[in-house]
Design a protein around this motif. Structure first.
Motif, PDB file in Angstrom:
ATOM      1  N   VAL A   1     -12.852  10.625  -9.543  1.00 55.56           N
ATOM      2  CA  VAL A   1     -13.677  10.557  -8.328  1.00 55.56           C
ATOM      3  C   VAL A   1     -14.124   9.121  -8.057  1.00 55.56           C
ATOM      4  N   MET A   2     -14.535   8.419  -9.097  1.00 55.38           N
ATOM      5  CA  MET A   2     -15.025   7.059  -8.911  1.00 55.38           C
ATOM      6  C   MET A   2     -13.915   6.092  -8.516  1.00 55.38           C
ATOM      7  N   LEU A   3     -12.684   6.381  -8.927  1.00 60.21           N
ATOM      8  CA  LEU A   3     -11.563   5.555  -8.495  1.00 60.21           C
ATOM      9  C   LEU A   3     -11.367   5.670  -6.987  1.00 60.21           C
ATOM     10  N   VAL A   4     -11.493   6.877  -6.470  1.00 63.24           N
ATOM     11  CA  VAL A   4     -11.391   7.084  -5.022  1.00 63.24           C
ATOM     12  C   VAL A   4     -12.539   6.366  -4.304  1.00 63.24           C
ATOM     13  N   VAL A   5     -13.743   6.468  -4.865  1.00 62.46           N
ATOM     14  CA  VAL A   5     -14.901   5.801  -4.272  1.00 62.46           C
ATOM     15  C   VAL A   5     -14.691   4.290  -4.233  1.00 62.46           C
ATOM     16  N   ALA A   6     -14.068   3.733  -5.273  1.00 65.41           N
ATOM     17  CA  ALA A   6     -13.820   2.294  -5.321  1.00 65.41           C
ATOM     18  C   ALA A   6     -12.908   1.854  -4.179  1.00 65.41           C
ATOM     19  N   VAL A   7     -11.879   2.635  -3.922  1.00 68.86           N
ATOM     20  CA  VAL A   7     -10.959   2.307  -2.832  1.00 68.86           C
ATOM     21  C   VAL A   7     -11.696   2.306  -1.494  1.00 68.86           C
ATOM     22  N   ILE A   8     -12.536   3.307  -1.286  1.00 72.99           N
ATOM     23  CA  ILE A   8     -13.304   3.389  -0.032  1.00 72.99           C
ATOM     24  C   ILE A   8     -14.269   2.212   0.079  1.00 72.99           C
ATOM     25  N   ALA A   9     -14.936   1.879  -1.037  1.00 70.75           N
ATOM     26  CA  ALA A   9     -15.918   0.785  -1.018  1.00 70.75           C
ATOM     27  C   ALA A   9     -15.261  -0.548  -0.671  1.00 70.75           C
ATOM     28  N   VAL A  10     -14.090  -0.793  -1.220  1.00 71.18           N
ATOM     29  CA  VAL A  10     -13.397  -2.050  -0.943  1.00 71.18           C
ATOM     30  C   VAL A  10     -12.939  -2.110   0.512  1.00 71.18           C
ATOM     31  N   THR A  11     -12.500  -0.983   1.034  1.00 70.00           N
ATOM     32  CA  THR A  11     -11.955  -0.948   2.391  1.00 70.00           C
ATOM     33  C   THR A  11     -13.012  -1.186   3.460  1.00 70.00           C
ATOM     34  N   PHE A  12     -14.208  -0.641   3.252  1.00 67.31           N
ATOM     35  CA  PHE A  12     -15.228  -0.676   4.304  1.00 67.31           C
ATOM     36  C   PHE A  12     -16.469  -1.491   3.924  1.00 67.31           C
ATOM     37  N   THR A  13     -16.319  -2.449   3.027  1.00 65.42           N
ATOM     38  CA  THR A  13     -17.488  -3.183   2.533  1.00 65.42           C
ATOM     39  C   THR A  13     -18.236  -3.918   3.631  1.00 65.42           C
ATOM     40  N   GLU A  14     -17.542  -4.723   4.412  1.00 62.93           N
ATOM     41  CA  GLU A  14     -18.223  -5.594   5.373  1.00 62.93           C
ATOM     42  C   GLU A  14     -19.018  -4.834   6.424  1.00 62.93           C
ATOM     43  N   PRO A  15     -18.440  -3.826   7.083  1.00 60.20           N
ATOM     44  CA  PRO A  15     -19.261  -3.105   8.067  1.00 60.20           C
ATOM     45  C   PRO A  15     -20.452  -2.390   7.449  1.00 60.20           C
ATOM     46  N   ILE A  16     -20.309  -1.917   6.211  1.00 62.33           N
ATOM     47  CA  ILE A  16     -21.424  -1.226   5.557  1.00 62.33           C
ATOM     48  C   ILE A  16     -22.553  -2.210   5.253  1.00 62.33           C
ATOM     49  N   VAL A  17     -22.211  -3.351   4.675  1.00 62.77           N
ATOM     50  CA  VAL A  17     -23.226  -4.347   4.334  1.00 62.77           C
ATOM     51  C   VAL A  17     -23.929  -4.848   5.590  1.00 62.77           C
ATOM     52  N   SER A  18     -23.170  -5.039   6.663  1.00 61.49           N
ATOM     53  CA  SER A  18     -23.733  -5.597   7.898  1.00 61.49           C
ATOM     54  C   SER A  18     -24.790  -4.701   8.518  1.00 61.49           C
ATOM     55  N   VAL A  19     -24.682  -3.400   8.298  1.00 65.68           N
ATOM     56  CA  VAL A  19     -25.619  -2.452   8.897  1.00 65.68           C
ATOM     57  C   VAL A  19     -27.052  -2.727   8.448  1.00 65.68           C
ATOM     58  N   PHE A  20     -27.211  -3.239   7.230  1.00 63.66           N
ATOM     59  CA  PHE A  20     -28.540  -3.330   6.636  1.00 63.66           C
ATOM     60  C   PHE A  20     -29.271  -4.636   6.931  1.00 63.66           C
ATOM     61  N   LEU A  21     -28.664  -5.494   7.698  1.00 61.99           N
ATOM     62  CA  LEU A  21     -29.366  -6.706   8.100  1.00 61.99           C
ATOM     63  C   LEU A  21     -29.269  -6.856   9.613  1.00 61.99           C
ATOM     64  N   GLY A  22     -30.396  -6.997  10.252  1.00 68.29           N
ATOM     65  CA  GLY A  22     -30.417  -7.179  11.692  1.00 68.29           C
ATOM     66  C   GLY A  22     -30.271  -8.651  12.045  1.00 68.29           C
ATOM     67  N   ASP A  23     -30.733  -8.983  13.214  1.00 75.41           N
ATOM     68  CA  ASP A  23     -30.639 -10.359  13.695  1.00 75.41           C
ATOM     69  C   ASP A  23     -31.810 -11.163  13.129  1.00 75.41           C
ATOM     70  N   VAL A  24     -31.688 -11.471  11.815  1.00 75.15           N
ATOM     71  CA  VAL A  24     -32.737 -12.209  11.120  1.00 75.15           C
ATOM     72  C   VAL A  24     -32.145 -13.514  10.603  1.00 75.15           C
ATOM     73  N   PRO A  25     -32.970 -14.498  10.303  1.00 72.35           N
ATOM     74  CA  PRO A  25     -32.452 -15.769   9.795  1.00 72.35           C
ATOM     75  C   PRO A  25     -31.620 -15.581   8.531  1.00 72.35           C
ATOM     76  N   ASN A  26     -30.542 -16.339   8.426  1.00 69.82           N
ATOM     77  CA  ASN A  26     -29.671 -16.368   7.252  1.00 69.82           C
ATOM     78  C   ASN A  26     -28.906 -15.078   7.013  1.00 69.82           C
ATOM     79  N   ALA A  27     -28.842 -14.199   7.998  1.00 68.29           N
ATOM     80  CA  ALA A  27     -28.114 -12.942   7.834  1.00 68.29           C
ATOM     81  C   ALA A  27     -26.631 -13.149   7.531  1.00 68.29           C
ATOM     82  N   PRO A  28     -25.897 -14.039   8.229  1.00 68.67           N
ATOM     83  CA  PRO A  28     -24.461 -14.198   7.946  1.00 68.67           C
ATOM     84  C   PRO A  28     -24.178 -14.588   6.488  1.00 68.67           C
ATOM     85  N   GLU A  29     -24.983 -15.515   5.941  1.00 70.35           N
ATOM     86  CA  GLU A  29     -24.769 -15.933   4.561  1.00 70.35           C
ATOM     87  C   GLU A  29     -25.051 -14.783   3.589  1.00 70.35           C
TER      88      GLU A  29
END
Length: 613
Positions: free
Chosen positions: A452-480
Motif C-alpha cells: 500500500v505504501m509503495l502505491v502511496v509513494a507513486v501518488i505522492a511523487v506525481t502530485f507533490t507540487e500542487p499539493i504543497v502549493s495548496v497550503f500556502l497563500g499569497d504570503v511573502p516567500n511562498a515560492p521558496e
C-alpha cells in the motif's frame, strides 16, 4: 460509524445508550464488531460457534465449553463450520480477533484507526491551512512547537500504550473484569500525569525555545509565535490526554469504531472554530472562500464579515486561536469518551471504583509503560534535535520542513493503522495462547503495508507540487517555501514502503508486551538512521584521526542532506525490526493470569455476568 444495529434487530436502540444494570448488555452489534461479548456467550457452544459470537479465545487446548460442545478450532482462512448450532436470537455473530480469518479482523480494526489518524492529521492540516493565510512564520512556529509538545506528551503516552497492551491481553484471555480494572487505573494514572506535564510545560516553554540555536530572523519572528501557541496547548493538556487514553483503551479491547466517531465530532468542532478563533471577523479567509463559491457566493459574506466586526470588534487571537480551537475540540472528545467508557456497553467494563489506586496494576502499567515512555520521549528528543538542525537554515526551509512533515504524516496513515491494529491482534492472540496466529497476522500486515505504501509513494511523487502549493497563500516567500517543500516530500517518498514494514513490526512487539525491544528499534531508527544521517549529510566537517593520520569529511549537502537523512531512518528501522522479529523471542505473553493483582477484590458491575470472572 460505531457498530450500528443490524437490520431488524435493535434498530431503535441508541448505540451510546446507558448500561442496563438489570440485564446483560445488548450484544446485537454489527457483524463487523470485534469487541468481546460481556454476557457469557460461548457457554454450551462449539469453538467454531463461539468464534462467530465472541472473540474470546478458543485455544488448541480449550476445554471450557460445556457438555455437547465440540472442539473445532476454525482454520486461519475462515471462521465457523456449516453445521454449527444456530446463534441465540439476541446475539449477532461477530468477527473474532482470535479465531477464523485473519484478513477480516485486521481490516476492520485497521480502517477506523486510519480514519482516526486522518482526522488527527486534519487538526494539523486545518491549522496549517489557516495559519498559512496568516503568515509563513506562523507555519514555521507550529513546526517548531510540535516536537517540544510531543516531548512532554510522550511521558504519559508510554503509560497509555501500556494500558492498551494489558487490556488487549486480558481481553484475549477472557478477563473482561480485569480489562476494566486496568482501564480505570490507566485513566486515573495518566490524568494525574497530564496535570503535572501541563504545568511543567507551561512554565518552561519559553526557556526551552531559547535554547534552540536559530537563524536571527527565525529567532525574531518564529520562536515567539511558537511560544504563544505552546503555552495555550499546555494549559489544556489534561483535556488532550483524555481522548488519547480513551482511544487506546478501546483499541486494546477491539473497538476502533467508537473512537473514530468521537474523533469525527472533535474535528468538526476544530474545523469550525479555527478560522474564527484565528482571524475573528477581520480578513477571515473563510468569508472570502464562501464569497467565491457559486450559489453560496450570492450572499454578501464580505458585508456580513464587516458587520460582525463592527458589532464585536473581534479580530481573532492569531496563532493562539489555533491552540484554543484544538483544546476546545479535544475537551469535547474527552467528555464523550469518558461517557462511553463509564455509562455505555462499549469497551471494557469500567466503574468509578476502578479509579481508586491499585498498586499491583499501577506497577504493571509502569513496568510496561516505562520503555514505551522512553521510546516516545527519545523520539521527541530526536525530533527536537532535527528541528534544532533545521532552524539553522532560513525561515523558508523551516516552513518547508514543517509543511512537508504534516503532508508526509498523511501518507503514513495506512502504515500507522496497520501497526496499531496489529498490537491489538498480537495482544489478544497471545492472551488466548495463539502465538502462531499472532505471527501470521504480523507478516500479513507487513506485506500489505509495504504494498500500500509503495502505491502511496507513486501518488505522492506525481502530485507533490500542487499539493504543497495548496497550503500556502499569497504570503511573502511562498515560492521558496514551496520549492523546498516539494524537494522534501519527493525525497522522503523513497522510504514509504519501509515505513509500512517498520510500523507493523513495532506494533507486533508492543502487542506482545516487548516494549523494550520496540524502544531499541525505534531509537535506532531515529538516532542512528535519521539524526546521525542528517548531521553527516547536511554539514561539511573534516575530522582527522591522529594515530592513523586519516581525515574523514562529511558530505556537506546542505538542505538536501537534511531531506535525504530524514528518509534513511525507516529504511534502517525496517531492516533491524524484521531481523529481530524472526528470532521469535516475542512469543510469550506478558500476563500470567486472567486477573491482575488484587483484581478479585474489585466487585464487577451488575451488568457484568459471572462468565467475566
Amino acid at each position: 460509524m460505531p457498530d450500528e444495529p443490524r437490520d431488524g434487530d435493535g434498530g431503535d436502540r441508541d448505540p451510546f445508550g446507558p448500561r442496563d444494570d438489570a440485564s446483560p448488555p445488548d450484544s446485537s452489534a454489527d457483524s463487523d464488531d470485534l469487541r468481546p461479548s460481556r454476557d457469557g456467550a460461548g457457554e454450551g457452544q462449539s469453538d467454531a460457534d463461539r468464534s462467530e459470537s465472541d472473540p474470546s479465545p478458543a485455544t488448541d487446548s480449550d476445554t471450557r465449553a460445556t457438555a455437547g460442545s465440540t472442539n473445532n478450532d476454525s482454520p486461519d482462512d475462515g471462521a465457523g463450520t456449516d453445521d454449527e448450532p444456530p446463534q441465540d436470537a439476541d446475539q449477532a455473530p461477530v468477527s473474532s480477533i482470535t479465531e477464523g480469518s485473519l484478513t477480516r479482523p485486521l481490516f476492520h480494526l485497521a480502517w477506523p484507526i486510519v480514519v482516526i489518524q486522518l482526522l488527527q492529521v486534519t487538526y494539523n492540516v486545518v491549522d496549517t491551512l489557516y495559519l498559512g493565510r496568516l503568515s509563513a512564520e506562523s507555519v514555521g512556529a507550529i513546526s517548531l512547537a510540535f516536537p517540544l509538545i510531543f516531548l512532554l506528551i510522550a511521558v504519559a503516552g508510554g503509560f497509555t500504550t501500556a494500558g492498551a497492551i494489558l487490556v488487549a491481553q486480558y481481553t484475549g484471555a477472557r478477563g473482561d473484569r480485569s480489562a476494566g480494572l486496568v482501564a480505570g487505573q490507566t485513566l486515573s494514572f495518566v490524568a494525574g500525569l497530564s496535570v503535572v506535564i501541563g504545568a511543567v510545560g507551561y512554565v518552561y516553554t519559553r526557556p526551552a525555545l531559547e535554547l534552540l540555536p536559530s537563524d536571527p530572523d527565525t529567532a525574531e519572528t518564529v520562536i515567539p509565535l511558537a511560544a504563544d501557541y505552546m503555552e495555550v496547548i499546555f494549559l489544556g493538556m489534561p483535556l488532550m490526554f483524555g481522548f488519547f487514553v480513551f482511544a487506546a483503551l478501546m483499541r486494546g479491547y477491539g473497538d476502533t469504531r467508537t473512537p473514530m466517531v468521537v474523533m469525527v465530532l472533535s474535528v468538526l468542532i476544530n474545523v469550525l472554530a479555527d478560522p474564527f478563533f484565528i482571524f475573528g471577523f477581520e480578513a477571515n479567509p473563510l468569508f472570502g472562500w464562501l464569497d467565491a463559491t457559486p450559489v453560496v457566493g450570492t450572499v454578501d459574506f464580505a458585508g456580513l464579515e464587516a458587520g460582525l466586526y463592527d458589532l464585536t470588534g473581534f479580530a481573532g487571537w492569531g496563532i493562539e486561536g489555533a491552540a484554543f480551537a484544538t483544546i476546545l475540540a479535544r475537551g469535547v472528545a474527552t467528555a464523550v469518551g469518558l461517557y462511553v467508557l463509564f455509562a455505555t456497553n462499549r469497551g471494557p467494563t469500567v466503574g468509578i471504583e476502578h479509579l481508586a489506586p491499585n498498586v499491583g496494576i499501577i506497577e504493571d502499567v509502569i513496568r510496561l509503560g516505562t520503555p514505551s515512555m522512553i521510546e516516545q520521549t527519545t523520539s521527541a528528543l530526536a525530533m527536537i534535535t532535527l528541528t534544532a538542525i533545521v532552524v539553522t537554515f532560513s525561515p523558508e526551509v523551516v516552513a518547508a520542513y514543517g509543511l512537508g512533515n504534516r503532508l508526509i504524516s498523511l501518507v503514513f496513515l495506512p502504515a500507522m493503522g496497520l501497526g496499531r491494529a496489529i498490537d491489538t491482534m498480537v495482544g489478544q492472540n497471545l492472551g488466548a495462547d495463539r502465538a502462531d496466529r499472532a505471527a501470521k497476522a504480523v507478516w500479513l500486515a507487513a506485506t500489505t503495508g509495504a504494498g500500500v505504501m509503495l502505491v502511496v509513494a507513486v501518488i505522492a511523487v506525481t502530485f507533490t507540487e500542487p499539493i504543497v502549493s495548496v497550503f500556502l497563500g499569497d504570503v511573502p516567500n511562498a515560492p521558496e517555501t514551496i520549492a523546498h517543500g516539494v524537494d522534501y516530500v519527493r525525497i522522503r517518498s523513497v522510504e514509504f514502503a519501509f515505513i509500512g514494514v517498520s510500523q507493523v513490526i513495532l506494533g507486533g512487539f508492543r502487542g506482545a508486551g516487548n516494549t523494550k525491544t520496540a524502544m531499541v528499534i525505534s531509537m535506532c531508527t531515529l538516532w542512528v538512521g535519521r539524526v546521525a544521517s542528517v548531521l553527516v549529510l547536511s554539514f561539511s566537517v573534516a575530522v582527522t584521526i591522529p594515530v592513523v593520520d586519516v581525515t574523514i569529511t562529511t558530505f556537506g549537502w546542505g538542505v538536501t542532506g537534511v531531506w535525504v537523512g530524514m528518509a534513511l531512518g525507516n529504511v534502517l528501522g525496517a531492516i533491524v525490526g524484521v531481523a529481530w522479529f524472526t528470532r521469535g523471542t516475542w512469543r510469550e505473553k506478558y500476563i500470567d493470569d486472567e486477573r491482575p493483582p488484587a483484581a478479585e477484590e474489585t466487585a464487577p458491575k451488575s451488568s457484568t455476568s459471572a462468565s467475566d470472572e
